[in-house]
Design a protein around this motif. Structure first.
Motif, mmCIF file in Angstrom:
data_model
loop_
_atom_site.group_PDB
_atom_site.id
_atom_site.type_symbol
_atom_site.label_atom_id
_atom_site.label_comp_id
_atom_site.label_asym_id
_atom_site.label_seq_id
_atom_site.Cartn_x
_atom_site.Cartn_y
_atom_site.Cartn_z
ATOM 1 N N ARG A 125 0.852 -1.191 0.000
ATOM 2 C CA ARG A 125 0.000 0.000 0.000
ATOM 3 C C ARG A 125 0.886 1.238 0.000
ATOM 4 N NH1 ARG A 125 -2.315 3.166 4.269
ATOM 5 N NH2 ARG A 125 -4.342 4.036 3.719
ATOM 6 N N THR A 126 0.669 2.113 -0.955
ATOM 7 C CA THR A 126 1.488 3.317 -1.077
ATOM 8 C C THR A 126 0.608 4.557 -1.035
ATOM 9 O OG1 THR A 126 2.929 2.061 -2.567
ATOM 10 C CG2 THR A 126 3.302 4.438 -2.409
ATOM 11 N N VAL A 127 0.872 5.420 -0.053
ATOM 12 C CA VAL A 127 0.094 6.653 0.084
ATOM 13 C C VAL A 127 0.869 7.822 -0.507
ATOM 14 C CG1 VAL A 127 -1.031 8.246 1.684
ATOM 15 C CG2 VAL A 127 -0.934 5.786 2.208
ATOM 16 N N HIS A 128 0.280 8.507 -1.464
ATOM 17 C CA HIS A 128 0.884 9.711 -2.026
ATOM 18 C C HIS A 128 0.266 10.919 -1.329
ATOM 19 C CE1 HIS A 128 1.360 6.624 -5.165
ATOM 20 N NE2 HIS A 128 2.482 7.242 -5.454
ATOM 21 N N PRO A 129 1.089 11.662 -0.571
ATOM 22 C CA PRO A 129 0.565 12.745 0.273
ATOM 23 C C PRO A 129 0.184 13.984 -0.524
ATOM 24 C CG PRO A 129 2.937 12.642 0.471
ATOM 25 C CD PRO A 129 2.544 11.553 -0.484
ATOM 26 N N THR A 130 -0.605 13.780 -1.553
ATOM 27 C CA THR A 130 -1.144 14.915 -2.290
ATOM 28 C C THR A 130 -2.449 15.316 -1.632
ATOM 29 O OG1 THR A 130 -2.317 13.389 -3.752
ATOM 30 C CG2 THR A 130 -0.122 14.090 -4.437
ATOM 31 N N VAL A 131 -3.142 16.260 -2.264
ATOM 32 C CA VAL A 131 -4.444 16.578 -1.736
ATOM 33 C C VAL A 131 -5.396 16.783 -2.908
ATOM 34 C CG1 VAL A 131 -4.106 19.096 -1.559
ATOM 35 C CG2 VAL A 131 -5.691 17.911 -0.015
#
Lengths: 127, 127
Positions: free
Chosen positions: A77-83
């Motif tokens: 699981r990879t979270v991209h800290p964009t918004v």
DNA sequence: CGGAATCCTACCGGATACTG
DNA sequence: CAGTATCCGGTAGGATTCCG
């Protein structure tokens, strides 16, 4: 010691709820895991994409399924800290190895589903 | 049309609860079917013998499991009209073909159960 | 011996509402 | 967008009892 060359291999010895096959089927035998692994077999995918492609899965069950697979080390699981946030899911090496036996089972399913359905009809009709 | 040569084969297209894999897993993915098939893979067996060898199965669930397999045409049920009654269960031809993919899954289970367990421990410990 | 019938419970999983 | 939290009904399945 369990070998893979005898009938005993399929069940483990002795039969109990703790044998390897039982343990694995407890994990992947649920309603959604196999379908999710199938989707991820095509490559990385976002949460909402998986949700779209696995017809009928609720948000709750998809989250739960993905958490389970991540816990098992089969999915990364990879979270991209964009918004807003982007979360990508992909099979790990171990996860990809699961595709093979799953395809064997699917192959069997396709080859025998007709016979099984016919047998069911005959059984039900005979009462 | 579903082929067996692409990733799409694993899931069927579109993904839904009606694809062949889903249908088959709904049947054999339960708690006992695989274990019962495993026992019968060793050869014909009586009800009480299966019950002994599949640790933890209740009479109700064993009956239910065997009825399902019989209905699917994977198990043959033979009643010997002695007194008391003798009932023998055996895999049919179709039932025996299921042993192969099941062994593939068991092979995977044995090879990866250690890694999966380790991953679970790491996941739980990391919190 | 090999079930069928009944009762009862845990929990799987859907619906809904809220959050960072 | 990708979750978490809560509620809730249906059902899988165990325990028990009775039958041919």
């Amino acid at each position: 010691m369990v070998t893979t060359s005898s009938a005993a291999a399929l069940r483990g010895d002795p039969y109990d709820a703790n044998c390897a096959t039982r343990r694995i089927l407890d994990r992947i035998g649920d309603r959604w895991t196999v379908l999710v692994v199938g989707v991820l077999g095509d490559g990385e995918a976002r949460f909402s994409e998986i949700r779209r492609r696995v017809d009928g899965v609720s948000q709750k069950m998809l989250t739960q399924t993905l958490r389970g697979l991540e816990r098992d080390g089969l999915v990364r699981r990879t979270v991209h800290p964009t918004v807003p946030v982007r979360v990508e899911y992909a099979l790990t090496e171990a996860g990809r190895t699961l595709l093979e036996p799953l395809r064997a089972l699917q192959k069997w399913s396709i080859e025998h589903l007709g016979d099984v359905s016919a047998s069911q009809n005959a059984y039900d009709h005979a009462e």
